[in-house]
Write an enzyme that holds these catalytic residues in place. Structure first.
Site: not given
Ligand code: 26W
Length: 825
Positions: A668, A556-557
Site C-alpha cells: 500500500k 501495523k500490529r
C-alpha cells in the site's frame, strides 16, 4: 406490466440520489431533512446506496445461477472491511452524484463518511487480505463469496493513557448497520456438545449416533460487495449466533425460567466478540466454538445451495464448489463436510473423502510456532465429539498411507501425525488442513519456500504437487483511488483510467518519473496529504508536526518480530547523536507509529509504552525539536490507515528476515509513493525486484543467515554491544532513567530480553545496518528531484501487487472459477 431492467435499477444521477435521500429520510428514518442528526445522515445516505447495491446483487445471483457457475467460498474468521459508504460509491461510479445531491441538500459527504464506524471484524493482515480479495472477486465478475462471523464487538478500541494501551469495547453494531441484510429464512440449526452412541451394526462402520446435542441457531446477515464499475455485486455472509427456542423451552417447562434465559445468553455469546490476538493462541473453549460455528454454518449453507441447484448429484460437488481456508482457523470445515456427506447424505467414506479433498484448499499465513493452532483432543471430544471421531479416522488412514510410502520410519509418522500422542493429546490444525486439501499455499515467494522447507518438509516430500505460492496483493480501489484521490486523478489525467482495474498499466507512468511538471504535481499532492495528516496528528496527539519533514511511518500490529523496538532504538540513537555528539540529522523527520497490541501480549504493550516515552522526551526537548518529532497515533484501523499511508515518505517494513509471511501494508505504501525501508523478508523481496534496488532501502541479515545463526547457536548480542559504541549507548540509555517519565527502570526488561535472553529477534545484529540505511535515506531525501523520481517509480512499478493479480492466480490455479460478465459488458 413488466419493467425493463433499466427501469427497475435505480439510477446514479444527482436527481435520482436526491430523490432517494429524501425518500429514505421520510420513510425509513421518519424525519424531516433538517431534523436529521449526523448519524441519521449517514444512515440515510447509506440506505440510498444500499438500494442500488441490492438491485445489482439480485441480478448478479441470477447471472451465476443461469450459467451454473462454479463458486468459490472464502472461509475466514476475520474480514477487516473498514468503512463501506465511500468505497461503494466509488465502485458504483456514483461518488460525485451522491456528493452533489447531498450538497444541494446542504450536507458535505466527506463529513457524513467520517460518521461511519469501521467494520473492524479482524485483527490485521489476514483479515484485511480477505476484504481486498472480496473487492477483487467482485471487480473481476467472479462468483466468490465470503463466510464469516457477525461479531457484535469488533477489534477493541485502543486508548493511550500515560503511554500505555488501554482497551475499550468496540460495539460497532450499537446503532445497527445499514450494510447488512438479515436473512432469517435461511437460519441454520447447529449442534454442539453431546456424545456418540456406539454403532451397533456393520453398516455403521463409519456411522454414528451423535446424540444429546445442544442446538444453536445461525442467523445469516449478507453484506453486499460491489465490484468496480458496479456490474457485479457479490456478498459476504456473516452469521450471528442465536439460541434455539426449543432448547430454551425445555428448561423453561421444567420450571427454571432464569436458567433458560442464562442458557439463551450463553449460546448467543458465540458471536459476541472477535478474539483480539493475532498470534498467541489461548486455547479457549469459546474460540473453538466460534471456529466450529462458522464452519458448520458455512458448510451447510454451501451444501444446501449446491443441492438446490443440482438435484442431489453430490458426486459433482467439487466441480461446482471451491472452498478456501483462510489459515487453519476454519479447518474443522474439512471434518464438517465429511460429517455431512457421510452422516446426512449416506456417502461411503472414500467417495466423501475424494469430494472433500478436491473441494478444499488451504492458505498458510504464518510460520510463527506460537500462532500454529493446536486443539486439545479433550476439548474437541467435549465440543464436537463426532468431528473428533472423523479426524481420528482421517489420521488413521493418512498414517497408513505414509507408512506405505515410507515403511519402517516411525519418527516420520510422529512428525506427520495429525493427532499428537505424547503429553496432552492435541490436534494439529495445519496438518489436518494439508491432508484435507488439494492445494496448500504461502503468501509470498520466500514464505512459500519456507513452508515447504522448514514448516512442513515431510508433507512437501509426500505430496509436492499440493504446494504453491500466491503472493498477496491489495485492492487499488481502496488503497489508491479512494485513499489518495488527488494522486489517482493525476495518474488518470496522465495515462488514462485503466489502471483502476489493470494495475500493470501504471508502468506507463515511468516516462514521467523525471518530468519536471509531473514531479511538481506529484510533490504537491504528497505535501497536501502530509498537511491533512498533520491536522489529524494535531487533533489526536496535540503535537505540531512539520509537513516538510520526512514522514517516516511504522504502522501495523505491535509484535516483537515486526520490530517496532528496532525503530525505537534507531530513533534513540539519532536523538543521542544530536544532543550528545551535536550531530544533526541531515533532514528533519517525523516518526509516526500506530498499531494495536494483543491485550494479553505483555512485551508488545511495553513496546507501546517505550515508543510513547521516547516520544515524550524527544518532543519536549528544545534541542531536538526542529529535527525530530515522534508520535504514536492511537486506535489504528483501516480508516486511519487510509489517512496515513498517502502521507508517508518512508515505509518501515523491518521484520526479522524469515518471520513476516508477506506483509500487505508494504504494498500500500509503495503504491502511494513511499520508499520502503525494509529487510529482505516476505513480499519486500518481490517489491525490491519490481521497483529496483536503487528505489528502495534494504538492510539487515537475510533469512538464510538468520536461520544459520540459529542452527549453529552462533549469535551473541553482547558482541554487538561491546563492538559498536552506538549500540552500547542506546542499550545503556534504555537501561537507565533517560527514557523513564516517572518510575525508574522501566525498560530493564528490554535490556534483559536483548542482552541476557538471546535477542530472539536479532535486533542488535541488524541495528548498525539499519542506522546506516536510514542515514542513506535521509541524505537521499535532500535530493528532492531524485527522491520524487524514485517515489514515482515506486508507484509505476507496483502493478504486480494488485489483489486482482492474486485472485486471477487463485482462480486459474486453485479454484478453477471463471468470470461471468453482464451482457453487453
Ligand atoms: C490463533 C490466532 C491467530 C490469529 C491470526 C493466529 C494467527 C493469525 C494470523 C495468521 C496473523 C496474520 O494476520 N498474518 C498475516 O497475514 C497477512 C496476509 O497474508 C500477511 O501479509 C502477514 O505477513 C501475516 O503476518
Amino acid at each position: 406490466m413488466m419493467m425493463s431492467e433499466k427501469e427497475m435499477m435505480l439510477e446514479n444521477t444527482v436527481s435520482a440520489y436526491e430523490n432517494s435521500l429524501l425518500n429514505h429520510c421520510r420513510y425509513s428514518m421518519g424525519e424531516e431533512w433538517q431534523q436529521l442528526s449526523k448519524r441519521d445522515l449517514f444512515q440515510t445516505a447509506a440506505l440510498a446506496v444500499r438500494d442500488r447495491l441490492i438491485d445489482r446483487l439480485i441480478e448478479t445471483e441470477e447471472r451465476y445461477r443461469q450459467s451454473d457457475a462454479k463458486r468459490l467460498y472464502y472461509l475466514s474468521m476475520e474480514f477487516l472491511m473498514g468503512r463501506t459508504l465511500g468505497n461503494s460509491l466509488i465502485n458504483l461510479n456514483a461518488y460525485d452524484a451522491c456528493k452533489d445531491a447531498l450538497m444541494k441538500l446542504g450536507v458535505d459527504l466527506e463529513e457524513v463518511r467520517e460518521i461511519e464506524p469501521d467494520a473492524a471484524l479482524g485483527n490485521g493482515g489476514l483479515g484485511r487480505l480477505a476484504a481486498c480479495f472480496l473487492d477483487s472477486l467482485a471487480t473481476l465478475d467472479m462468483p466468490g463469496f465470503g463466510y464469516g462471523i457477525n461479531y457484535e464487538y469488533g477489534l477493541f478500541k485502543q486508548l493511550i493513557k500515560n503511554g500505555y494501551q488501554k482497551e475499550e469495547p468496540d460495539h460497532w453494531l450499537a446503532y445497527g448497520t445499514p450494510w447488512q441484510i438479515r436473512r432469517p429464512d435461511e437460519t441454520l440449526r447447529i449442534h454442539v456438545y453431546g456424545r456418540i452412541e456406539t454403532p451397533k451394526s456393520k453398516d455403521f462402520e463409519y456411522g454414528h449416533l451423535w446424540v444429546d446435542t445442544k442446538e444453536i441457531l445461525g442467523v445469516p446477515y449478507d453484506m453486499p460487495i460491489v465490484g468496480y464499475g458496479g456490474r457485479t455485486v457479490n456478498c459476504l455472509r456473516l452469521y450471528s449466533a442465536r439460541s434455539s427456542q426449543e432448547f430454551d423451552m425445555e428448561i423453561f417447562n421444567n420450571g427454571d425460567y432464569v436458567k433458560a434465559v442464562e442458557q439463551k445468553m450463553t449460546s448467543e455469546t458465540i458471536s459476541k466478540v472477535l478474539y483480539p490476538s493475532d498470534s498467541v493462541k489461548s486455547g479457549r473453549e469459546l474460540r473453538l466454538k466460534q471456529e466450529y460455528f462458522l464452519v458448520a454454518c458455512a458448510v451447510r449453507d454451501i451444501v444446501r445451495r449446491y443441492e438446490r441447484d443440482h438435484k442431489n448429484a453430490l458426486s459433482k460437488f467439487a466441480s461446482k464448489v471451491a472452498i478456501q481456508l483462510n489459515d487453519t482457523h476454519p479447518a474443522l470445515a474439512i471434518a464438517e463436510l465429511m460429517r455431512v456427506l457421510i452422516d446426512d447424505k449416506d456417502l461411503p467414506w472414500e467417495e466423501a473423502w475424494e469430494i472433500t479433498h478436491d473441494t478444499f484448499a488451504y492458505t498458510n499465513h504464518t510460520l510463527l510456532a506460537e500462532a500454529l493452532e493446536k486443539w486439545p483432543v479433550s476439548l474437541l471430544e467435549l465440543v464436537v465429539p463426532r468431528h473428533l471421531q472423523i479426524i481420528k479416522e482421517i489420521n488413521r488412514r493418512f498414517l497408513e498411507q505414509v507408512a506405505r510410502v515410507f515403511p519402517d520410519d516411525p519418527e516420520r509418522l510422529k512428525r506427520m501425525t495429525i493427532i499428537t500422542e505424547d503429553g496432552e493429546s492435541q490436534v494439529r490444525m495445519a496438518h489436518l488442513s494439508i491432508v484435507g486439501s488439494h492445494s496448500v499455499n504461502g503468501v509470498s515467494e520466500l514464505h512459500s519456500e519456507l513452508v515447504k522447507k522448514s514448516l512442513v518438509p515431510d508433507f512437501h516430500e509426500l505430496t509436492p504437487e499440493k504446494f504453491n505460492n500466491k503472493t498477496n496483493g491489495v485492492t487499488q480501489r481502496r488503497w489508491l483511488l479512494k485513499a489518495n484521490p488527488a494522486l489517482a486523478e493525476l495518474i488518470t489525467e496522465t495515462i488514462g483510467d485503466r489502471w483502476i482495474t489493470e494495475l500493470e498499466e501504471l508502468h506507463m507512468l515511468e516516462p514521467y518519473a523525471e518530468a519536471g511538471q509531473f514531479q511538481q504535481e506529484f510533490r504537491s499532492i504528497k505535501r497536501d496529504n502530509k498537511l491533512r495528516l498533520a491536522k489529524v496528528i494535531l487533533d489526536t496527539n496535540d503535537v505540531v508536526v512539520d509537513p516538510d519533514s520526512i514522514f517516516d511511518v511504522h504502522i501495523k500490529r505491535i509484535h516483537e518480530y515486526k520490530r517496532q523496538s528496532l525503530n525505537c532504538m534507531r530513533i534513540i540513537h539519532e536523538y543521542l547523536s544530536l544532543v550528545e555528539d551535536n550531530q544533526q540529522p541531515v533532514a528533519p523527520r517525523t516518526y509516526i507509529f500506530a498499531g494495536k497490541a494483543a491485550p494479553g501480549y505483555w512485551a508488545a504493550k511495553q513496546i507501546i509504552k517505550m515508543i510513547n516515552n521516547v516520544a515524550q522526551i524527544i518532543n519536549n526537548d528544545p534541542r531536538a525539536n526542529e529535527f525530530m518529532k515522534v508520535v504514536f497515533i492511537p486506535d489504528y484501523k483501516v480508516s486511519l490507515a487510509e489517512k496515513i499511508i498517502p502521507a508517508a515518505d518512508i515505509s518501515e517494513q523491518v521484520s526479522t528476515a524469515g518471520m513476516e509471511a508477506s506483509g500487505t501494508g508494504n504494498m500500500k505504501f509503495a503504491m502511494n509513493g513511499a520508499l520502503t525501508m525494509g529487510t529482505l523478508d516476505g513480499a519486500n523481496i518481490e517489491i525490491c525486484e519490481e521497483v529496483g534496488e536503487e528505489n528502495i532501502f534494504i538492510f539487515g541479515l537475510k533469512a538464510a543467515e538468520i536461520e544459520k545463526m540459529k542452527r549453529e547457536k552462533s549469535y551473541n548480542p553482547w558482541e554487538y554491544y561491546y563492538h559498536d559504541g552506538r549500540i552500547k549507548r542506546v542499550m545503556d540509555a534504555l537501561n537507565s532513567k533517560s527514557f523513564c517519565t516517572d518510575e525508574n527502570e522501566r525498560f530493564v526488561w528490554f535490556y534483559e530480553a536483548v542482552l541476557n535472553a538471546g535477542d530472539t529477534y536479532f535486533l542488535l545484529a541488524d541495528l548498525a545496518s539499519y542506522i546506516e540505511a536510514q542515514e542513506r535515506a535521509g541524505a537521499a531525501y535532500l535530493q528532492t528531484d531524485d527522491w520524487t523520481g524514485k517515489a514515482i517509480l515506486n508507484v509505476a512499478r507496483t502493478g504486480k501487487f494488485s489483489s486482482d493479480r492474486t485472485i486471477l492466480e487463485y482462480a486459474k490455479e486453485i479454484w478453477n472459477i471463471k468470470r461471468y460478465m453482464r451482457n453487453g459488458h
